[in-house]
Write an enzyme that holds these catalytic residues in place. Structure first.
Site, PDB file in Angstrom:
ATOM      1  N   CYS A 257       0.886  -1.173   0.000  1.00  0.00           N
ATOM      2  CA  CYS A 257       0.000   0.000   0.000  1.00  0.00           C
ATOM      3  C   CYS A 257       0.915   1.213   0.000  1.00  0.00           C
ATOM      4  O   CYS A 257       1.116   1.870   1.022  1.00  0.00           O
ATOM      5  CB  CYS A 257      -0.918  -0.012   1.218  1.00  0.00           C
ATOM      6  N   ALA A 258       1.506   1.503  -1.160  1.00  0.00           N
ATOM      7  CA  ALA A 258       2.738   2.287  -1.215  1.00  0.00           C
ATOM      8  C   ALA A 258       2.544   3.802  -1.228  1.00  0.00           C
ATOM      9  O   ALA A 258       3.430   4.535  -0.793  1.00  0.00           O
ATOM     10  CB  ALA A 258       3.551   1.878  -2.436  1.00  0.00           C
ATOM     11  N   PRO A 260       1.925   7.674  -0.576  1.00  0.00           N
ATOM     12  CA  PRO A 260       2.474   8.452  -1.702  1.00  0.00           C
ATOM     13  C   PRO A 260       3.909   8.117  -2.077  1.00  0.00           C
ATOM     14  O   PRO A 260       4.472   8.756  -2.949  1.00  0.00           O
ATOM     15  CB  PRO A 260       2.376   9.889  -1.182  1.00  0.00           C
ATOM     16  N   GLY A 262       6.837   7.472   0.161  1.00  0.00           N
ATOM     17  CA  GLY A 262       7.975   7.739   1.030  1.00  0.00           C
ATOM     18  C   GLY A 262       8.708   6.481   1.446  1.00  0.00           C
ATOM     19  O   GLY A 262       9.944   6.408   1.387  1.00  0.00           O
ATOM     20  N   ASP A 308      -4.587  -4.098  -6.662  1.00  0.00           N
ATOM     21  CA  ASP A 308      -5.355  -4.261  -5.433  1.00  0.00           C
ATOM     22  C   ASP A 308      -4.703  -5.364  -4.610  1.00  0.00           C
ATOM     23  O   ASP A 308      -4.730  -6.537  -4.995  1.00  0.00           O
ATOM     24  CB  ASP A 308      -6.806  -4.626  -5.770  1.00  0.00           C
ATOM     25  N   ASP A 326       2.054  -1.606   5.020  1.00  0.00           N
ATOM     26  CA  ASP A 326       1.671  -0.440   5.819  1.00  0.00           C
ATOM     27  C   ASP A 326       0.179  -0.266   5.576  1.00  0.00           C
ATOM     28  O   ASP A 326      -0.242   0.393   4.628  1.00  0.00           O
ATOM     29  CB  ASP A 326       2.473   0.792   5.400  1.00  0.00           C
ATOM     30  N   CYS A 379      -0.410   3.505  11.399  1.00  0.00           N
ATOM     31  CA  CYS A 379      -0.247   4.728  12.195  1.00  0.00           C
ATOM     32  C   CYS A 379      -1.421   4.841  13.165  1.00  0.00           C
ATOM     33  O   CYS A 379      -2.047   5.892  13.298  1.00  0.00           O
ATOM     34  CB  CYS A 379      -0.119   5.973  11.309  1.00  0.00           C
TER      35      CYS A 379
END
Length: 443
Positions: A257-258, A260, A262, A308, A326, A379
């Protein structure tokens, strides 16, 4: 008046249209023509109002005849109350008069007198305001005091107990800084320190390798060294998620789930531009963000793709040296820096996110080679999304084992490891983040 006008516009975008505060603020401040002092005032008013939204509403409710008001008037009152109750440097008369003028500007001349009366009542009665008693109503009292929805207060209390829950709700926002790291394919730490010395910014070393905390950097995307790809903006918690993977030269890594981008780019740099990082996102425009990052940094070992991650790719089973997931999450680890998160997340959305996280884990774990590593991160500070999610995964997938994080992550953080590492903003001074490192057994 222009600063208040712009602050109100952003607050309305967030509370009425569901905009993200940080994005709306950045967009509206860009090219707004305000002085640096007024730009800082806009930012402070927006974040202070949003951070204390429920508390301000409770205060306003005590000095108005009818609790229900038009949402446009409600937001003007919130902004006015923020200046009266929270801003020492703003005269109360100025807060009231500009709020009345904002009413008129929004075509609510008939409510200008109501606005004036409510805010003047607030000025007169502010020292006599009453607040819920924590002994009698613990959840309600904490909800109002820290402007956190009651259901989330309960969840944090259940997960962490009062002391830690209060620490998380209080936030940790200090003088604003951003975290920068060098493009490791071009600059080592010494060279990046020399580059920063030439800037007018204040800077200091961060808590993790290759991280610098920088203050006073406005419109950093316009900086020539940023445009040339000499450095990136990335939080230290995010950097630690990459370090947990222990990327090495020549590896094949999947960032599921890359966007934007970073973490993708940091992984590619840690591998010295060798190997390959596949960077997936389900949306084409977000995959384009990853591609733009890699192009700016001139990283040839990044492969952005629109995919996906919930859909199994049989051709990729056991082909990856390492996988980073992530996962989409509640974002509750960012409440201090993104106060609108508190009002955006719901019990239902957390439940749905947990199901998505479970599905992603069950799918992407298949891509890890025997002996390879899967790192799961969020997060969030909610146990259901983090350690309970991983405990359940290990029950379903006995072919994986939980490992300690590598020593490249400073001991001050690793000392708090249990079922993975939960980073706490108020304790650790970095963004709230969860990181778990899982090894696929060789047999």
């Amino acid at each position: 008046m222009p600063a208040r006008r712009l602050a109100l516009e952003i607050i309305r975008l967030v509370t009425e249209n569901g905009a993200y505060a940080s994005l709306a603020l950045d967009e509206k401040l860009r090219g707004c023509g305000l002085s640096p002092e007024d730009r800082r005032l806009v930012s402070r008013l927006v974040y202070d109002t949003l951070e204390h939204l429920l508390w301000l509403d409770y205060a306003i409710g005590q000095v108005m005849a009818k609790p229900d008001t038009d949402i446009k008037l409600r937001n003007i009152l919130r902004l006015g109350a923020c200046q009266i109750l929270l801003e020492d440097r703003i005269p109360e008369s100025a807060a009231t008069n500009t709020s009345v003028n904002l009413c008129k500007e929004l075509g609510m001349e008939g409510l200008a007198g109501v606005c004036n009366g409510i805010l003047r009542n607030l000025i007169r009665q502010k020292d006599a305001l009453q607040w819920p008693d924590e002994a009698a109503e613990p959840v309600r009292a904490l909800s109002i005091r820290y402007s956190v929805p009651a259901w989330l207060v309960e969840r944090l209390l259940d997960d962490w107990g009062r002391e830690t829950a209060v620490g998380l709700m209080q936030g940790h926002r200090e003088a604003s800084f951003i975290t920068l790291r060098p493009n490791l394919t071009r600059l080592d730490d010494e060279a990046f320190e020399a580059l920063l010395q030439k800037k007018v910014w204040q800077h200091e070393r961060g808590a993790v390798p290759h991280a610098w905390r920088v203050r006073g950097a406005a419109d950093i995307a316009l900086d020539i060294d940023f445009a040339r790809g000499n450095y990136s903006i990335e939080g230290e918690s995010s950097m630690m998620a990459c370090m947990a993977l222990e990327p090495r030269r020549g590896m094949t890594i999947l960032d599921c789930c890359a966007a934007p981008g970073g973490k993708t780019c940091y992984l590619a740099e840690l591998m010295g531009g060798t190997g390959r990082v596949q960077a997936w996102d389900v949306h084409a425009h977000r995959a384009d963000l990853v591609e733009a990052q890699a192009r700016r940094l001139q990283l040839e070992n990044v492969r952005p793709m629109m995919r996906d991650a919930l859909k199994m790719r049989e051709d990729l089973v056991e082909t990856m040296d390492a996988v980073l997931l992530d996962a989409p999450c509640s974002g509750t680890g960012d409440m201090a820096d993104k106060p609108d998160v508190k009002y955006r997340v719901t019990e239902d959305s957390v439940r749905e996110l947990c199901e998505t996280q479970r599905g992603l884990l069950d799918t992407v774990c298949a891509y890890v080679k025997k002996g390879g590593v899967l790192v799961y991160s969020t997060c969030s500070v909610l146990r259901d999304e983090n350690e309970r999610q991983i405990a359940a995964f290990l029950t379903r997938h006995p072919e994986f084992v939980l490992e300690r994080l590598p020593e490249s992550i400073p001991e001050r953080f690793r000392a708090h490891e249990d079922v993975g590492l939960q980073l706490m903003p108020h304790r650790d001074g970095v963004g709230g983040f969860y990181i778990a490192r899982l090894r696929r057994k060789r047999v």
